[in-house]
Design a protein around this motif. Structure first.
Motif, PDB file in Angstrom:
ATOM      1  N   LYS A 134      -8.107   5.033  -3.955  1.00  0.00           N
ATOM      2  CA  LYS A 134      -7.382   4.324  -2.839  1.00  0.00           C
ATOM      3  C   LYS A 134      -7.035   3.062  -3.390  1.00  0.00           C
ATOM      4  O   LYS A 134      -7.589   1.880  -2.530  1.00  0.00           O
ATOM      5  N   LEU A 135      -6.450   2.756  -4.571  1.00  0.00           N
ATOM      6  CA  LEU A 135      -6.116   1.183  -4.962  1.00  0.00           C
ATOM      7  C   LEU A 135      -5.189   0.743  -4.144  1.00  0.00           C
ATOM      8  O   LEU A 135      -4.312   1.565  -3.708  1.00  0.00           O
ATOM      9  N   VAL A 195      -2.383   0.468  -9.230  1.00  0.00           N
ATOM     10  CA  VAL A 195      -2.168   1.881  -9.450  1.00  0.00           C
ATOM     11  C   VAL A 195      -1.611   2.179 -10.753  1.00  0.00           C
ATOM     12  O   VAL A 195      -2.022   3.210 -11.601  1.00  0.00           O
ATOM     13  N   VAL A 196      -0.365   1.343 -11.101  1.00  0.00           N
ATOM     14  CA  VAL A 196       0.152   1.466 -12.440  1.00  0.00           C
ATOM     15  C   VAL A 196      -0.701   1.371 -13.431  1.00  0.00           C
ATOM     16  O   VAL A 196      -0.833   1.948 -14.331  1.00  0.00           O
ATOM     17  N   ASP A 197      -1.482   0.262 -13.434  1.00  0.00           N
ATOM     18  CA  ASP A 197      -2.433  -0.271 -14.586  1.00  0.00           C
ATOM     19  C   ASP A 197      -3.446   0.902 -14.565  1.00  0.00           C
ATOM     20  O   ASP A 197      -3.715   1.434 -15.785  1.00  0.00           O
ATOM     21  N   ARG A 198      -3.874   1.521 -13.709  1.00  0.00           N
ATOM     22  CA  ARG A 198      -5.032   2.436 -13.657  1.00  0.00           C
ATOM     23  C   ARG A 198      -4.534   3.719 -14.332  1.00  0.00           C
ATOM     24  O   ARG A 198      -4.740   4.593 -14.979  1.00  0.00           O
ATOM     25  N   ALA A 199      -2.967   4.093 -13.826  1.00  0.00           N
ATOM     26  CA  ALA A 199      -2.350   5.381 -14.314  1.00  0.00           C
ATOM     27  C   ALA A 199      -2.321   5.287 -15.783  1.00  0.00           C
ATOM     28  O   ALA A 199      -2.636   6.078 -16.490  1.00  0.00           O
ATOM     29  N   CYS A 200      -1.804   3.982 -16.329  1.00  0.00           N
ATOM     30  CA  CYS A 200      -1.713   4.062 -17.630  1.00  0.00           C
ATOM     31  C   CYS A 200      -2.869   3.919 -18.393  1.00  0.00           C
ATOM     32  O   CYS A 200      -3.029   4.900 -19.561  1.00  0.00           O
ATOM     33  N   ALA A 201      -4.049   3.466 -17.939  1.00  0.00           N
ATOM     34  CA  ALA A 201      -5.377   3.683 -18.801  1.00  0.00           C
ATOM     35  C   ALA A 201      -6.005   5.161 -18.560  1.00  0.00           C
ATOM     36  O   ALA A 201      -6.680   5.449 -19.517  1.00  0.00           O
ATOM     37  N   THR A 202      -5.901   5.835 -17.457  1.00  0.00           N
ATOM     38  CA  THR A 202      -6.120   7.069 -17.256  1.00  0.00           C
ATOM     39  C   THR A 202      -5.408   7.973 -18.305  1.00  0.00           C
ATOM     40  O   THR A 202      -5.831   8.585 -18.944  1.00  0.00           O
ATOM     41  N   LYS A 203      -4.268   7.995 -18.443  1.00  0.00           N
ATOM     42  CA  LYS A 203      -3.417   8.533 -19.274  1.00  0.00           C
ATOM     43  C   LYS A 203      -3.980   8.580 -20.667  1.00  0.00           C
ATOM     44  O   LYS A 203      -4.095   9.295 -21.606  1.00  0.00           O
ATOM     45  N   LYS A 204      -4.299   7.174 -21.220  1.00  0.00           N
ATOM     46  CA  LYS A 204      -4.807   6.931 -22.583  1.00  0.00           C
ATOM     47  C   LYS A 204      -5.996   7.715 -22.757  1.00  0.00           C
ATOM     48  O   LYS A 204      -6.595   8.254 -23.682  1.00  0.00           O
ATOM     49  N   ARG A 205      -6.989   7.598 -21.723  1.00  0.00           N
ATOM     50  CA  ARG A 205      -8.426   8.194 -21.653  1.00  0.00           C
ATOM     51  C   ARG A 205      -8.082   9.951 -21.777  1.00  0.00           C
ATOM     52  O   ARG A 205      -8.729  10.495 -22.644  1.00  0.00           O
ATOM     53  N   ILE A 206      -7.162  10.421 -20.929  1.00  0.00           N
ATOM     54  CA  ILE A 206      -7.109  11.686 -21.280  1.00  0.00           C
ATOM     55  C   ILE A 206      -6.646  12.052 -22.554  1.00  0.00           C
ATOM     56  O   ILE A 206      -7.169  13.010 -23.009  1.00  0.00           O
ATOM     57  N   LYS A 261      -2.831  11.781 -11.055  1.00  0.00           N
ATOM     58  CA  LYS A 261      -2.936  11.690  -9.510  1.00  0.00           C
ATOM     59  C   LYS A 261      -4.299  12.017  -9.067  1.00  0.00           C
ATOM     60  O   LYS A 261      -4.890  11.224  -8.514  1.00  0.00           O
ATOM     61  N   ASP A 262      -4.673  13.248  -9.533  1.00  0.00           N
ATOM     62  CA  ASP A 262      -6.182  13.556  -9.034  1.00  0.00           C
ATOM     63  C   ASP A 262      -7.193  12.601  -9.298  1.00  0.00           C
ATOM     64  O   ASP A 262      -8.153  12.296  -8.498  1.00  0.00           O
ATOM     65  N   ARG A 263      -7.251  12.025 -10.448  1.00  0.00           N
ATOM     66  CA  ARG A 263      -8.136  10.833 -10.979  1.00  0.00           C
ATOM     67  C   ARG A 263      -7.949   9.393 -10.157  1.00  0.00           C
ATOM     68  O   ARG A 263      -8.882   8.743  -9.967  1.00  0.00           O
ATOM     69  N   LEU A 264      -6.840   9.315  -9.815  1.00  0.00           N
ATOM     70  CA  LEU A 264      -6.597   8.092  -9.124  1.00  0.00           C
ATOM     71  C   LEU A 264      -6.714   8.020  -7.530  1.00  0.00           C
ATOM     72  O   LEU A 264      -7.090   7.049  -6.904  1.00  0.00           O
ATOM     73  N   ALA A 300       0.869  -1.154  -0.021  1.00  0.00           N
ATOM     74  CA  ALA A 300      -0.048   0.189  -0.065  1.00  0.00           C
ATOM     75  C   ALA A 300       0.819   1.148   0.166  1.00  0.00           C
ATOM     76  O   ALA A 300       0.574   2.191  -0.858  1.00  0.00           O
ATOM     77  N   GLN A 301       1.976   1.275   0.762  1.00  0.00           N
ATOM     78  CA  GLN A 301       2.797   2.458   0.737  1.00  0.00           C
ATOM     79  C   GLN A 301       3.627   2.545  -0.417  1.00  0.00           C
ATOM     80  O   GLN A 301       3.860   3.660  -0.891  1.00  0.00           O
ATOM     81  N   LYS A 302       3.936   1.457  -1.270  1.00  0.00           N
ATOM     82  CA  LYS A 302       4.614   1.563  -2.630  1.00  0.00           C
ATOM     83  C   LYS A 302       3.271   2.106  -3.460  1.00  0.00           C
ATOM     84  O   LYS A 302       3.788   3.033  -4.391  1.00  0.00           O
ATOM     85  N   ALA A 303       2.154   1.523  -3.358  1.00  0.00           N
ATOM     86  CA  ALA A 303       1.091   2.268  -4.433  1.00  0.00           C
ATOM     87  C   ALA A 303       1.014   3.743  -4.075  1.00  0.00           C
ATOM     88  O   ALA A 303       1.047   4.623  -5.063  1.00  0.00           O
ATOM     89  N   ARG A 304       0.888   4.218  -2.814  1.00  0.00           N
ATOM     90  CA  ARG A 304       0.857   5.449  -2.688  1.00  0.00           C
ATOM     91  C   ARG A 304       2.006   6.366  -3.138  1.00  0.00           C
ATOM     92  O   ARG A 304       1.805   7.666  -3.531  1.00  0.00           O
ATOM     93  N   LYS A 305       3.216   6.119  -3.034  1.00  0.00           N
ATOM     94  CA  LYS A 305       4.393   6.555  -3.156  1.00  0.00           C
ATOM     95  C   LYS A 305       4.478   6.992  -4.712  1.00  0.00           C
ATOM     96  O   LYS A 305       4.638   7.833  -5.224  1.00  0.00           O
ATOM     97  N   PHE A 306       3.896   5.839  -5.443  1.00  0.00           N
ATOM     98  CA  PHE A 306       4.028   5.846  -7.061  1.00  0.00           C
ATOM     99  C   PHE A 306       2.937   6.718  -7.445  1.00  0.00           C
ATOM    100  O   PHE A 306       3.083   7.839  -8.130  1.00  0.00           O
ATOM    101  N   GLU A 307       1.913   6.989  -6.709  1.00  0.00           N
ATOM    102  CA  GLU A 307       0.592   7.670  -7.096  1.00  0.00           C
ATOM    103  C   GLU A 307       1.020   9.189  -6.769  1.00  0.00           C
ATOM    104  O   GLU A 307       0.905  10.063  -7.623  1.00  0.00           O
TER     105      GLU A 307
END
Length: 153
Positions: free
Chosen positions: A121-122, A128-139, A114-117, A99-106
């Motif tokens: 609270k993944l 988090v990495v998967d959702r960040a990639c998908a979010t960037k594609k959507r943006i 970041k605002d969307r992720l 969880a701390q690794k996920a928060r640090k990456f976020e």
């Protein structure tokens, strides 16, 4: 080595065996002495012991500082994730839990992602990495899609 391990399904013990098989001279002697004191069976433990021996404290501190201050900036999410993973192995004490690794990456992501992720609270780094990639594609798609939508009307 890490690149090989991403594509070949080695167990933790096999990774250690494969890596240490290539050791010669002083490294081989060091490894045999290390094994007399401790049975190292995980890749993470091997890396910790190896880095303690072959990376000076100053270098590790520099890597830790880079990790602590790491931000996505102009990197793609994939490039940021690669750099994050590369530096994280030197500072496992900074992010001892998933969880701390996920928060640090976020926290290091650009604001628009970041605002969307953050609200999600993944619980895991991978999510988090998967959702960040998908979010960037959507943006990116919405930016390129907006002018096309206007033309239709």
């Amino acid at each position: 080595m890490e690149k090989i391990f991403r594509v070949l399904p080695y167990t933790e013990r096999q990774k250690v065996t494969f890596a240490t098989f290539t050791f010669k001279d002083d490294a081989q002697e060091w490894w045999l002495l290390t094994l007399e004191r401790e049975d190292i069976v995980t890749w993470a433990r091997f890396l910790k012991v190896f880095y303690e021996k072959y990376f000076l404290d100053l270098l590790r501190e520099q890597k830790a500082s880079k990790f602590i201050h790491l931000r996505q900036g102009t990197m793609t999410v994939a490039e940021y994730e690669s750099k994050f993973t590369q530096l994280a192995q030197f500072v496992t004490y900074v992010i001892p839990t998933e969880a701390q690794k996920a928060r640090k990456f976020e926290a290091g992501l650009n604001a628009e992602i970041k605002d969307r992720l953050e609200v999600l609270k993944l619980p895991t780094y991978v999510e988090v990495v998967d959702r960040a990639c998908a979010t960037k594609k959507r943006i990116k798609a919405s930016r390129f899609g907006e002018p096309n939508q206007r033309k239709r009307f």
